[in-house]
Design a protein around this motif. Structure first.
Motif, PDB file in Angstrom:
ATOM      1  N   ASN A 137       0.800  -1.217   0.000  1.00  0.00           N
ATOM      2  CA  ASN A 137       0.000   0.000   0.000  1.00  0.00           C
ATOM      3  C   ASN A 137       0.840   1.279   0.000  1.00  0.00           C
ATOM      4  OD1 ASN A 137      -2.609  -1.210   0.055  1.00  0.00           O
ATOM      5  ND2 ASN A 137      -2.182  -1.811   2.160  1.00  0.00           N
ATOM      6  N   ILE A 138       2.130   1.149   0.224  1.00  0.00           N
ATOM      7  CA  ILE A 138       3.014   2.312   0.234  1.00  0.00           C
ATOM      8  C   ILE A 138       4.226   2.031  -0.626  1.00  0.00           C
ATOM      9  CG2 ILE A 138       2.289   2.978   2.566  1.00  0.00           C
ATOM     10  CD1 ILE A 138       5.077   1.938   3.479  1.00  0.00           C
ATOM     11  N   CYS A 139       4.910   3.090  -1.013  1.00  0.00           N
ATOM     12  CA  CYS A 139       6.190   2.989  -1.732  1.00  0.00           C
ATOM     13  C   CYS A 139       7.256   3.620  -0.847  1.00  0.00           C
ATOM     14  CB  CYS A 139       6.124   3.718  -3.070  1.00  0.00           C
ATOM     15  SG  CYS A 139       7.728   3.759  -3.939  1.00  0.00           S
ATOM     16  N   ALA A 140       7.985   2.779  -0.143  1.00  0.00           N
ATOM     17  CA  ALA A 140       9.015   3.265   0.770  1.00  0.00           C
ATOM     18  C   ALA A 140      10.220   3.783  -0.011  1.00  0.00           C
ATOM     19  CB  ALA A 140       9.444   2.162   1.716  1.00  0.00           C
ATOM     20  N   VAL A 141      10.712   4.961   0.362  1.00  0.00           N
ATOM     21  CA  VAL A 141      11.903   5.553  -0.245  1.00  0.00           C
ATOM     22  C   VAL A 141      12.751   6.180   0.852  1.00  0.00           C
ATOM     23  CG1 VAL A 141      10.916   6.008  -2.521  1.00  0.00           C
ATOM     24  CG2 VAL A 141      10.616   7.697  -0.702  1.00  0.00           C
ATOM     25  N   ASN A 149      24.467  14.495   3.986  1.00  0.00           N
ATOM     26  CA  ASN A 149      24.513  13.101   3.520  1.00  0.00           C
ATOM     27  C   ASN A 149      23.764  12.150   4.445  1.00  0.00           C
ATOM     28  OD1 ASN A 149      25.974  13.291   1.056  1.00  0.00           O
ATOM     29  ND2 ASN A 149      27.865  13.618   2.212  1.00  0.00           N
ATOM     30  N   SER A 150      22.756  12.665   5.105  1.00  0.00           N
ATOM     31  CA  SER A 150      21.908  11.826   5.947  1.00  0.00           C
ATOM     32  C   SER A 150      20.610  11.520   5.198  1.00  0.00           C
ATOM     33  CB  SER A 150      21.590  12.531   7.269  1.00  0.00           C
ATOM     34  OG  SER A 150      20.935  13.773   7.028  1.00  0.00           O
ATOM     35  N   CYS A 151      19.970  10.405   5.534  1.00  0.00           N
ATOM     36  CA  CYS A 151      18.728  10.042   4.863  1.00  0.00           C
ATOM     37  C   CYS A 151      17.767   9.419   5.862  1.00  0.00           C
ATOM     38  CB  CYS A 151      18.986   9.098   3.694  1.00  0.00           C
ATOM     39  SG  CYS A 151      20.150   7.775   4.023  1.00  0.00           S
ATOM     40  N   LYS A 152      16.488   9.445   5.519  1.00  0.00           N
ATOM     41  CA  LYS A 152      15.434   8.934   6.392  1.00  0.00           C
ATOM     42  C   LYS A 152      14.469   8.075   5.585  1.00  0.00           C
ATOM     43  CE  LYS A 152      16.611  11.346  10.129  1.00  0.00           C
ATOM     44  NZ  LYS A 152      16.993  10.727  11.420  1.00  0.00           N
ATOM     45  N   LEU A 153      13.856   7.139   6.249  1.00  0.00           N
ATOM     46  CA  LEU A 153      12.841   6.305   5.621  1.00  0.00           C
ATOM     47  C   LEU A 153      11.539   7.089   5.507  1.00  0.00           C
ATOM     48  CD1 LEU A 153      12.200   3.454   4.547  1.00  0.00           C
ATOM     49  CD2 LEU A 153      11.459   2.859   6.857  1.00  0.00           C
ATOM     50  N   SER A 154      10.975   7.127   4.310  1.00  0.00           N
ATOM     51  CA  SER A 154       9.728   7.846   4.090  1.00  0.00           C
ATOM     52  C   SER A 154       8.970   7.150   2.969  1.00  0.00           C
ATOM     53  CB  SER A 154       9.996   9.315   3.762  1.00  0.00           C
ATOM     54  OG  SER A 154       8.802  10.063   3.786  1.00  0.00           O
ATOM     55  N   GLN A 155       8.097   7.891   2.271  1.00  0.00           N
ATOM     56  CA  GLN A 155       7.288   7.272   1.231  1.00  0.00           C
ATOM     57  C   GLN A 155       7.006   8.230   0.088  1.00  0.00           C
ATOM     58  OE1 GLN A 155       3.175   6.551   2.576  1.00  0.00           O
ATOM     59  NE2 GLN A 155       3.760   7.600   4.450  1.00  0.00           N
ATOM     60  N   LEU A 156       6.797   7.633  -1.080  1.00  0.00           N
ATOM     61  CA  LEU A 156       6.522   8.399  -2.288  1.00  0.00           C
ATOM     62  C   LEU A 156       5.037   8.732  -2.350  1.00  0.00           C
ATOM     63  CD1 LEU A 156       8.753   9.109  -4.305  1.00  0.00           C
ATOM     64  CD2 LEU A 156       7.892   7.303  -5.798  1.00  0.00           C
ATOM     65  N   THR A 157       4.744   9.976  -2.746  1.00  0.00           N
ATOM     66  CA  THR A 157       3.361  10.427  -2.777  1.00  0.00           C
ATOM     67  C   THR A 157       3.205  11.431  -3.932  1.00  0.00           C
ATOM     68  OG1 THR A 157       1.593  11.438  -1.456  1.00  0.00           O
ATOM     69  CG2 THR A 157       3.820  12.266  -1.090  1.00  0.00           C
ATOM     70  N   THR A 158       2.117  12.170  -3.945  1.00  0.00           N
ATOM     71  CA  THR A 158       1.893  13.181  -4.971  1.00  0.00           C
ATOM     72  C   THR A 158       1.577  14.519  -4.323  1.00  0.00           C
ATOM     73  OG1 THR A 158      -0.486  12.711  -5.111  1.00  0.00           O
ATOM     74  CG2 THR A 158       0.967  11.479  -6.593  1.00  0.00           C
ATOM     75  N   ASP A 159       1.807  15.578  -5.076  1.00  0.00           N
ATOM     76  CA  ASP A 159       1.435  16.916  -4.619  1.00  0.00           C
ATOM     77  C   ASP A 159       1.183  17.772  -5.848  1.00  0.00           C
ATOM     78  OD1 ASP A 159       0.827  18.970  -2.898  1.00  0.00           O
ATOM     79  OD2 ASP A 159       2.621  18.705  -1.674  1.00  0.00           O
ATOM     80  N   LEU A 160       0.630  18.953  -5.627  1.00  0.00           N
ATOM     81  CA  LEU A 160       0.302  19.860  -6.724  1.00  0.00           C
ATOM     82  C   LEU A 160       1.319  20.988  -6.814  1.00  0.00           C
ATOM     83  CD1 LEU A 160      -3.559  20.162  -6.305  1.00  0.00           C
ATOM     84  CD2 LEU A 160      -2.302  18.755  -7.938  1.00  0.00           C
ATOM     85  N   VAL A 161       1.711  21.321  -8.031  1.00  0.00           N
ATOM     86  CA  VAL A 161       2.642  22.413  -8.284  1.00  0.00           C
ATOM     87  C   VAL A 161       2.001  23.363  -9.288  1.00  0.00           C
ATOM     88  CG1 VAL A 161       4.879  23.033  -9.258  1.00  0.00           C
ATOM     89  CG2 VAL A 161       4.672  21.005  -7.811  1.00  0.00           C
ATOM     90  N   GLN A 162       2.051  24.648  -8.989  1.00  0.00           N
ATOM     91  CA  GLN A 162       1.507  25.646  -9.900  1.00  0.00           C
ATOM     92  C   GLN A 162       2.609  26.147 -10.813  1.00  0.00           C
ATOM     93  OE1 GLN A 162      -2.042  27.159  -9.760  1.00  0.00           O
ATOM     94  NE2 GLN A 162      -1.161  27.083 -11.797  1.00  0.00           N
ATOM     95  N   LEU A 163       2.542  25.795 -12.083  1.00  0.00           N
ATOM     96  CA  LEU A 163       3.575  26.178 -13.041  1.00  0.00           C
ATOM     97  C   LEU A 163       3.276  27.527 -13.690  1.00  0.00           C
ATOM     98  CD1 LEU A 163       4.195  22.816 -14.920  1.00  0.00           C
ATOM     99  CD2 LEU A 163       5.723  23.928 -13.297  1.00  0.00           C
TER     100      LEU A 163
END
Length: 447
Positions: A137-141, A149-163
């Motif tokens: 149900n999730i896409c872990a990234v 150079n540090s990183c964290k476990l999170s997830q891929l999602t969507t958002d809106l951008v006004q171009l």
């Protein structure tokens, strides 16, 4: 916090009406992306760029629903990031997407974009093997902070951008879709923002990845090309510019000159299909026609980086450069070094753009034979107390890339990244031509 977010998404009980709203919105986005190509006359989008005074890093703001060019939030420009990420929390809402701030739909692990993101795994980051606990149900990234150079476990999602579109002279709001264009991004915890400028809330990817910002522009008229033109001033009113697309490109100082006409080109080297950053081949570096030894410099080992403030050289190359440069500037009084620089001169004797520089220009002979010239304004950093320092850094003997070109040397250079034909267009200093990266007219006009 992340575990709570993930559990919430997996166990969330969807209501029928909420499902219907989400389905309708996805259909809206799908059709509106096609409508975009029909209803806009632009083949290029435009994004303003600012420079952070404290860190000398460059940032953009594309979420411009406030219709202000200095609006929040800001994102760090990164030529090496696999995807864009931002400080956010993935959560469901009964409110129709587009009518609230933040429109986020988590991607599943079997989504093509998820597979693309997983092809750029950083071995130093946390494991993504959490499917057994959360299912698909999730896409872990693992979003990466390129400064720490540090990183964290999170997830891929969507958002809106006004171009904003542009005819090459001014920006204009693109009316379709009315709530913005849907982009795939990653959320990240606030702790990942440490070491960033205080108003930066994430990273904007401009790499080779199909998940990069240029790679996700859903307008068939916009080719996979972009321009990077960084400002040299941290004044909030002094904006540089990023263009997405084919052009043309005009600055106010020369309103009839398409900047594409002044560019020289050289091939860009992509080391592998998983390589994200941009490399060019350099045959020779010379000062007053004296060549600097480039021992064991492999083709394509010169990297362009927007998260490196100053060009960094492997120790043997740096020492050879400083030796020749010191001979060429022996008539200028040398002063005590100022960190992080090691070679400094009397500022008043160095010269200026207006009066001319007494320090020599540097010529980089590219793989194509074209010369990228670095003039004094991209070479000497004024650090106060009457001191100007050579803005190059000794990166030690174990650098992965022998030469990394930093942002100070890119400022006020018009750089055209043609990903379709895998070549880089470059102008050398625009100041030497009587203009700068801050000469685009950001006055908005109706479409």
């Amino acid at each position: 916090m992340l575990i709570d977010q993930l559990s919430f998404i997996v166990t969330y009980e969807k209501k029928d009406m909420h499902n219907l709203v989400n389905l309708l919105f996805f259909l809206f986005v799908f059709f509106s992306c096609n409508v975009l190509a029909q209803y806009t006359r632009f083949n290029t989008s435009v994004i303003p760029v600012t420079k952070d005074a404290k860190t000398s890093l460059h940032k953009i703001s594309w979420f411009l629903k406030k219709r202000t060019w200095d609006g929040e939030p800001y994102y760090l420009v990164d030529l090496d990031a696999p995807f864009t990420w931002q400080d956010c929390v993935v959560r469901r809402s009964p409110i129709a997407c587009g009518l609230e701030e933040g429109c986020r739909f988590p991607l599943r692990c079997d989504h093509n974009f998820c597979k693309e993101a997983h092809s750029y795994i950083n071995p130093t980051c946390p494991s993504l093997n959490i499917t057994s606990k959360y299912g698909c149900n999730i896409c872990a990234v693992t979003p990466l902070n390129p400064i720490s150079n540090s990183c964290k476990l999170s997830q891929l999602t969507t958002d809106l951008v006004q171009l904003y579109g542009t005819d090459g002279r001014n920006p204009s709001i693109i009316s379709y879709p009315p709530f913005g264009t849907e982009f795939v991004v990653s959320c990240a915890p606030s702790s990942l923002l440490r070491s960033f400028p205080k108003d930066v809330t994430g990273v904007a990817s401009f790499s080779w990845s199909t998940l990069s910002f240029p790679g996700q522009v859903h307008n068939p008229k916009v080719t996979n090309k972009f321009v990077l033109c960084l400002p040299n001033s941290s004044n909030s009113k002094t904006l540089g510019v990023i263009f997405l697309g084919e052009g043309p490109f005009y600055f106010t100082s020369f309103p009839k000159l398409d900047l594409r006409s002044i560019l020289s080109y050289t091939p860009m080297v992509r080391k592998s299909k998983k390589s994200l950053g941009y490399y060019i081949g350099i045959k020779k570096i010379s000062i007053k026609e004296i060549s600097i030894p480039l021992p064991s410099l492999k083709s394509g080992s010169v990297k362009l980086s927007t998260v490196t403030p100053y060009t960094t050289l492997r120790s043997d190359i740096y020492k050879a450069f400083v030796t020749i440069f010191s001979m060429a500037t022996k008539s200028i009084p040398r002063l005590k070094s100022v960190q992080p620089f090691s070679y400094c001169l009397k500022s008043s004797a160095v010269g200026s753009v207006e009066k001319g520089f007494r320090v020599p220009k540097i010529d980089l002979e590219t793989e194509s034979g074209k010369i990228w010239t670095i003039y004094g304004d991209n070479l000497m950093k004024r650090v106060g107390n009457g001191t100007a320092c050579l803005a190059l850094i000794d990166g030690g003997s174990k650098m992965k890339d022998a030469i990394v070109v930093g942002t100070f040397q890119m400022e006020n250079n018009f750089l055209y990244f043609d990903l379709v034909n895998q070549k880089l267009g470059f102008s050398s200093s625009l100041l030497a031509r009587g203009t700068s990266c801050s000469n685009f007219n950001f006055t908005e006009i109706p479409e």
